[in-house]
Write an enzyme that holds these catalytic residues in place. Structure first.
Site, PDB file in Angstrom:
ATOM      1  N   ARG A 630       0.831  -1.192   0.000  1.00 10.18           N
ATOM      2  CA  ARG A 630       0.000   0.000   0.000  1.00 10.18           C
ATOM      3  C   ARG A 630       0.871   1.249   0.000  1.00 10.18           C
ATOM      4  O   ARG A 630       1.961   1.275   0.585  1.00 10.18           O
ATOM      5  CB  ARG A 630      -0.899   0.048   1.247  1.00 10.18           C
ATOM      6  CG  ARG A 630      -1.972  -1.002   1.299  1.00 10.18           C
ATOM      7  CD  ARG A 630      -2.864  -0.779   2.516  1.00 10.18           C
ATOM      8  NE  ARG A 630      -2.102  -0.788   3.765  1.00 10.18           N
ATOM      9  CZ  ARG A 630      -2.492  -0.184   4.885  1.00 10.18           C
ATOM     10  NH1 ARG A 630      -3.644   0.484   4.913  1.00 10.18           N
ATOM     11  NH2 ARG A 630      -1.752  -0.240   5.980  1.00 10.18           N
ATOM     12  N   SER A 690       7.984  -5.281   6.580  1.00 16.55           N
ATOM     13  CA  SER A 690       7.685  -6.397   7.489  1.00 16.55           C
ATOM     14  C   SER A 690       8.454  -7.651   7.130  1.00 16.55           C
ATOM     15  O   SER A 690       7.891  -8.724   6.865  1.00 16.55           O
ATOM     16  CB  SER A 690       6.174  -6.671   7.484  1.00 16.55           C
ATOM     17  OG  SER A 690       5.470  -5.541   7.918  1.00 16.55           O
ATOM     18  N   ASP A 744       5.834  -3.570  11.923  1.00 12.55           N
ATOM     19  CA  ASP A 744       4.400  -3.395  12.195  1.00 12.55           C
ATOM     20  C   ASP A 744       4.088  -3.280  13.685  1.00 12.55           C
ATOM     21  O   ASP A 744       3.111  -2.641  14.074  1.00 12.55           O
ATOM     22  CB  ASP A 744       3.579  -4.539  11.574  1.00 12.55           C
ATOM     23  CG  ASP A 744       4.092  -5.917  11.967  1.00 12.55           C
ATOM     24  OD1 ASP A 744       5.137  -5.997  12.645  1.00 12.55           O
ATOM     25  OD2 ASP A 744       3.463  -6.920  11.589  1.00 12.55           O
TER      26      ASP A 744
END
Length: 1004
Positions: A630, A690, A744
């Site tokens: 994203r 991540s 995260d």
């Protein structure tokens, strides 16, 4: 209409009471007979009213509503499971009250082998009248004596014996082996028993007898025994129907609907005790003058009104009253009454059954009537048969209406559109009466002068108003020796009853009798409960085997319970075990912070502060953690506004060169900027990456290794921020300011920190698990400085890799670890996170199946398949909103052939595994909050934890279990848990915003 009772004959009268020459048959005798029989006709509307009234009373009693007093009792029997075919062993059964004034003892052997059945040995003892009406101790001493006499004749030792006690009277059960008699019925009136525990009375009597060591395992009424003794078939047998001396029904109800149990899982057999049903509004219109006379002369006037219209103790008496009335009116026996006809109890159920059975012939009817001192003519024989048929047909219809109410209730509780169920039938009425149930559909009704039309093979087709399914077998009882089993084909007739055309071998105009109460019972049930597909299965031995089965099932469940508890015991962690985990984690944290050998890496993230609410500006964020990533525009003002777009990463790019991958990422950023009107602007950017990294600064992260299907070349061992900046440079005319690289967990903490300034801990519990927190900088050996704070990425999934968790690890954990891609690594994560919990459950289920505890010991290929049991199933199965049938549906979708007991045990397994996971997670959080409290020298600490992850968010109990464990292990810390929204996107932007705020304050 006037009726006649037993007082109609004066004391001392003998022989026939009739005029000297007898009465001529009245000219209107046919009308008088028809008027009398018409009283026993019941309309569909009346049956529906009885069905609705009984259903309402059932639901009222289930709710525990005491006012008005329910017309039925709905007593839980504490039988929670039906047989599944593996039960085995030798059992003694004592039956009291199932067959009137007799007692039966049985020795039942269950083999647990399908198709291999050992016939029970039994002996029946007649109970003397003075015992039935005497002292309670006398009755139970008689029962204990009969037990000893029976066992003395059997080849058994003085070994401990398990006994099932069939006690067929209204009782209030408080356990499988505890039952208090409410009231005597069926002619028993023993003193000092009502209000007492009948099991204890029997135990006391057996002890007084002193001959055998007998353990009374279960007390069961004959109805429950009938249901439990039903042969296993294609559909579950969950209803028991008994029509004997008395009548009753039982069925398997959802336990959550039985208010007195206070249970929310499983099922329980409920005894309806419908013999006491006495709603005047529903029963009043179908009560005849004969019913009123019978009730008045009974031992319990006004009680058991429904039973007195159905039970075998009363059918013969009703027939006697009708015959006496018709004789008094001169319609029968030329008006000649005999002493026997006027004597209560002179006509028994057996007499009625024989007289109504067309196969017995007129001669047998004539003989029975002669034994009563009567002189029947041929027309009398036919009318007597019609009386028997009318009384018993009404009984069948009333029984069917009540059974339809039970079936509708069962359908409601299962929430099924169509209910498929077997009804086990028992009792002498069902076994001996031609109108009652058999293995085939048989229909009972005289059809005189049946109109016919030519049928095949020269047969006459009789048009009969009988409800039956096309293709069902029907036995025709004709006047000749032949009995044809025919197939039904029919269409709808009046009142919704199917008109069946049967090929009967009879001439047009001749009388045809189609016999069996079961057809009336079944047909009426089909009419009143059309959504219920019911099979009727006769009880093989009057319920004796079923009582043994209740005892055997109880023994099996107890054994399975022990095995289940032994299996799950290692997952049930106590306070000391959890406190030890907390202490071990504190020790590992300290070592990791100082750079020593530790299973916790305690990595500095170079995030030095959480949001304070003053952050302002526009920020870009990248979230890369899978095949989709994203790009976000995060606008921070007095609130946070997010605009985002998802871009895919083709497999060729994910596994191509590093330059190709990062060029693709920059192309997507440029596309997003153009769409948002941001071209030419240089906005601060936070990068959530991540994958395993070793951070050297806020904007420096060395990729240790790719995971999740990525394998881009020339990236491992490189600073991914530098790789991104180089791609930005290659894409000329693009200005991006990469401020921070974030994982995260830190993003989650920062995202919640913007809403709550006390949020200093981040927790992820999803596919994997991790935690971070704000540590005192002076305690971080690898980073210079003695003041301020530093967010530490604990990487706690690896906690225990040094063997510190071995004492808590089970053989199932070991199996999951060995089958993983990284054996011996991430041990804490493999006991907590969503990637592994389903696999742990699957291995436990395999083990329990191998022990015969689950799925009848039958291994399924689906359960052997790795990862077939997803962790999401734990969340769904443990949901409080799911009924047991929905739990079963989830498991059946996996191809698991399970029972309700299996579903409950699978639920327990899921609960044990997820509870341990939540408690271990809570122990870890407790270690972190206590570390922060001690760092700051506080007596009490108020702190918030930002949490993300599907397991934490979607599991119905995980979050509350974590919180409870933290309260238990860290009582001086007030911990608030906040669920993060978009920690990986919003959090990365806020890390960037805080970094910009700190940089600006430093410049000032």
């Amino acid at each position: 209409m006037d009726s006649i009772g037993s007082e109609g004959l004066q004391q001392g009268e003998e022989a026939l009471s009739c005029p000297e020459e007898g009465l001529p048959r009245p000219s209107d005798s046919s009308e008088l007979a028809q008027e009398c029989l018409q009283q026993f006709k019941v309309t569909v509307a009346q049956l529906q009213q009885i069905q609705a009234s009984l259903l309402g009373s059932m639901e009222q009693a289930l709710r525990g509503q005491a006012s008005p007093v329910p017309a039925v009792r709905m007593l839980p029997t504490y039988v929670g499971s039906t047989p599944h075919g593996t039960e085995q062993g030798d059992f003694v059964v004592l039956e009291l009250g199932a067959t009137g004034a007799s007692l039966r003892v049985l020795w039942v052997t269950l083999t647990g082998i399908e198709g291999h059945r050992v016939e029970p040995r039994s002996q029946e003892f007649v109970i003397p009248q003075d015992v039935m009406l005497g002292a309670g101790q006398q009755l139970f001493d008689f029962a204990a004596h009969c037990l000893s006499e029976f066992l003395d004749a059997q080849p058994v030792s003085k070994q401990d014996l398990q006994l099932g006690f069939s006690f067929s009277f209204p009782c209030h059960q408080t356990g499988l082996d505890r039952s208090t008699l409410i009231s005597w019925t069926k002619g028993f009136r023993c003193s000092d028993v009502e209000g007492q525990d009948v099991v204890q009375l029997l135990r006391d009597a057996i002890q007084r007898q002193g001959a055998y060591n007998i353990d009374v395992v279960a007390v069961v009424n004959d109805t429950v025994g009938t249901m439990m003794g039903c042969e296993l078939g294609a559909r579950p047998c969950e209803v028991g129907l008994v029509v004997d001396t008395g009548t009753n029904v039982c069925y398997m109800e959802e336990a959550r609907h039985v208010a007195v149990l206070d249970e929310d899982r499983g099922r329980v057999c409920v005894s309806v005790e419908w013999g006491s049903f006495s709603d005047d509004g529903a029963l009043g219109p179908v009560l005849t003058t004969f019913d009123h006379t019978l009730d008045h002369e009974s031992l319990n006037p006004g009680a058991q009104r429904f039973e007195k219209m159905i039970g075998g103790l009363y059918l013969g008496e009703l027939v006697r009253l009708v015959l006496a009335h018709l004789t008094q009116r001169g319609v029968l026996f030329r008006g000649c009454l005999s002493p026997a006809l006027l004597s209560q109890g002179s006509i028994l159920l057996e007499h009625v059954a024989e007289m109504e059975d067309p196969s017995a012939g007129a001669a047998r009817v004539h003989a029975i009537l002669q034994d009563l001192g009567l002189s029947p003519e041929p027309s009398d024989v036919e009318l007597v048969q019609r009386v028997c048929a009318a009384v018993c047909t009404r009984a069948a219809q009333l029984c069917a209406a009540a059974l339809a109410a039970v079936l509708f209730r069962l359908q409601q509780s299962r929430e099924q559109q169509t209910l498929q169920v077997a009804v086990a039938t028992g009792g002498r009425v069902c076994e001996r009466h031609p109108r009652y149930c058999g293995n085939m559909v048989r229909m009972s009704r005289w059809h005189e002068h049946a109109p016919g039309a030519p049928g095949q093979a020269g047969c006459t087709c009789a048009y009969l108003g009988v409800r039956a399914k096309p293709g069902s077998p029907v036995r025709i009882w004709g006047s000749g020796p032949s009995r044809d089993r025919l197939c039904v084909s029919g269409g709808l007739g009046q009142a919704g009853i199917a008109c069946v055309y049967l090929g009967v071998r009879a001439k047009p105009g001749s009388s045809v009798c189609i016999c069996s109460f079961c057809s009336i019972l079944q047909g009426t049930v089909m009419l009143l409960a059309p959504e219920c597909d019911v099979s009727f299965i006769p009880s093989a031995d009057g319920g004796g085997r079923g009582v043994a089965m209740v005892t055997a099932v109880a023994a099996r469940l107890a054994a399975h319970r022990r095995l289940l508890e032994e299996t799950l015991a290692p997952f049930r962690l106590n306070h000391d075990q959890l406190a030890a985990v907390q202490a071990q984690m504190r020790e590992a944290m300290a070592k990791g912070l100082q750079g020593g050998a530790s299973s916790l890496r305690m990595l500095p993230t170079y995030v030095r502060a959480t949001p304070d609410g003053s952050e302002r500006g526009d920020f870009l964020a990248l979230d890369l953690g899978g095949t989709n990533f994203r790009v976000l525009l995060v606008r921070v003002t007095t609130c946070v506004q997010i605009t985002s777009q998802i871009y895919s990463i083709p497999e060729s790019v994910a596994q191509g060169s590093g330059q190709q991958l990062f060029d693709h990422i920059v192309d997507c950023i440029v596309d997003f900027q153009q769409k948002q009107g941001l071209s030419g602007q240089s906005l601060p950017l936070g990068f959530t990456f991540s994958f395993p990294c070793r951070q050297l600064g806020l904007d420096q992260g060395i990729l240790l290794n790719w995971t999740k299907g990525f394998n881009a070349s020339d990236c491992e061992g490189q600073d991914v921020v530098s790789l991104l900046r180089e791609a930005i440079t290659r894409r000329q005319a693009v200005e991006l300011n990469v401020v921070a690289i974030v994982n995260d967990t830190v993003g989650t903490m920062m995202s919640c920190g913007y809403e709550d300034p006390h949020c200093e801990i981040g927790l992820i519990v999803g596919t994997g698990t991790n935690a971070c927190y704000m540590e005192e900088l002076r305690n971080v050996a690898g980073v210079p400085g003695d003041s301020g704070h530093m967010c530490i990425n604990m990487e706690w999934g690896a906690f225990g890799d040094d063997g510190s968790l071995d004492t808590l690890s089970t053989c199932f954990d070991a199996s999951v670890d060995q089958a993983s891609i990284n054996p011996g690594k991430q041990r804490f994560e493999k006991m907590i996170s969503g990637m592994y919990l389903g696999e742990i459950v699957r291995h436990i289920l395999l083990h329990l199946t191998s022990l015969g505890v689950l799925f009848r010991g039958q291994q399924t290929q689906r359960l052997q398949t790795r990862d077939i049991f997803k962790t999401k199933f734990l969340s769904e199965i443990e949901s409080d909103s799911l009924a047991l049938r929905q739990v079963r549906a989830i498991l059946e979708d996996l191809g698991l052939p399970l029972t309700s007991d299996d579903a409950l045990m699978v639920l327990e397994v899921c609960q044990a595994v997820s509870q341990r996971a939540a408690q271990l997670c809570g122990a870890g959080v407790a270690a972190v909050v206590e570390k922060i409290r001690e760092n700051r020298g506080l007596e009490e600490l108020a702190v918030s934890v930002g949490v993300d992850g599907t397991l934490y968010k979607l599991h119905p109990h995980f979050s509350s279990l974590v919180a409870a464990t933290v309260r238990e292990l860290a009582p001086r810390c007030a911990v608030t848990f906040l669920q993060s929204e978009d920690g990986s996107g919003k959090g990365a932007a806020l890390v960037t915003a805080v970094a910009c705020r700190l940089a600006q304050s430093t410049r000032v």
